[in-house]
Design an enzyme around this catalytic site. Structure first.
Site, short mmCIF file in Angstrom:
data_model
loop_
_atom_site.label_atom_id
_atom_site.label_comp_id
_atom_site.label_asym_id
_atom_site.label_seq_id
_atom_site.Cartn_x
_atom_site.Cartn_y
_atom_site.Cartn_z
CE LYS A 12 -1.72 2.48 -12.86
NZ LYS A 12 -1.24 3.11 -11.24
CG ASP A 141 -5.30 0.82 -10.15
OD1 ASP A 141 -5.55 2.09 -10.02
OD2 ASP A 141 -3.73 0.94 -9.41
#
Length: 298
Positions: A12, A141
């Protein structure tokens, strides 16, 4: 259970990362836009008498990746097992392509992959909302790495809402062997903002408009990262890389998350290859957005 399951999960990046003042619980409130990119780790699981883990890298140094209960992916397997009352062990193999400690959520995406893999292996059919809740217990996350695509993250980053995007985006990803500790970067952020203070974080409206329009140049000018100054304070040599990417015609350049990986937004795959060739070090080309953790084979 028999057989094995392989799951891929993407790195990401943060297109923007707004950071607020530290809370009483020690966390900083965030307002961020995540995007998953086409750079993947793979996690393979199979039944075993007890939990075991091996990690190997493909052009990635995995020396500092724990291969015991400290590893977030193995913690994910144990969390899912406890949730469902599964008393079976798991043999887990992690094939890493995402740089370690690089601000790309490699450890978090491995944990997301482990949740998906073990859920498929054990046939527990966990509802997606429940999986996302378990992911949030593992780290800020992990929920996004499970979902993928492009999304706004608030709270600690674990509260997600989808973002409408148009088109495909191409990124050059430049890893750095030095590594940066996320807690150290946040501590430096606190030090740098101690006198001036920080406001409650917000998502830049221009960034969301650029994503809706699919305007790469507009998006490049809207990228932001409140942790970048802290990362550059600890690693001033990264300044040169950011400037080099912009001079090579990237539409935007940014430290990824807490760093030290840097990312560069490009117009197309060919443009990204051209920008990548300007660096005198390893540079990766990745498409975005891509889906989150998903089963590849079973």
């Amino acid at each position: 259970m028999s057989g094995s399951v392989k799951v891929s999960a993407p790195a990401k990046i943060n297109l923007c990362l707004g950071v607020g003042p530290v809370r009483d619980d020690g966390y900083h409130p965030l307002a961020t836009v995540f995007q998953s990119i086409g750079l993947f780790d793979e996690v393979r699981v199979r039944p075993a008498a007890e939990d075991t883990l091996t990690v190997y890298g493909d052009g990635v140094d995995v020396t500092d990746v724990p291969q015991d209960g400290r590893n977030l992916a193995l913690q994910a397997a144990r969390l899912l097992a406890a949730h469902h009352g599964v008393d079976e062990g798991v043999e887990m193999h992690i094939h890493k392509r995402i740089p370690v400690a690089g601000g790309l959520a490699g450890g978090s995406t491995d944990a997301a992959a482990a949740l998906v893999a073990c859920d498929a292996l054990w046939g527990t059919r966990t509802p997606r909302d429940t999986l996302v809740g378990l992911a949030a217990e593992l780290g800020s996350d992990v929920p996004f790495c499970l979902v993928g695509g492009t999304a706004i993250g608030t709270g600690r980053g674990e509260l997600l809402s989808p973002v409408m995007t148009r088109g495909t985006y191409w990124w050059v990803v430049v890893p750095d062997d030095g590594g940066l500790s996320t807690p150290r970067v946040y501590a430096e952020f606190d030090r740098l903002t101690a006198e001036s203070g920080t406001d409650d974080p917000e998502i830049p409206p221009s960034l969301l408009s650029a994503l809706r329009a699919g305007d790469v140049e507009w998006l490049g000018g809207s990228l932001s990262n409140d942790l970048q100054e802290a990362a550059l304070s600890l690693r001033p040599d990264l300044h040169h890389l950011l400037e080099e990417g912009l001079e090579a015609s990237a539409h935007g350049a940014l430290v990824s998350g807490s760093g030290p990986t840097t990312i560069y937004l490009c117009e197309s795959r060919d443009h990204a290859v051209e920008v990548a060739s300007a660096f005198d070090r390893r540079a990766l080309v990745a498409e975005a957005p891509v889906p989150g953790a998903r089963v590849v084979t079973r």
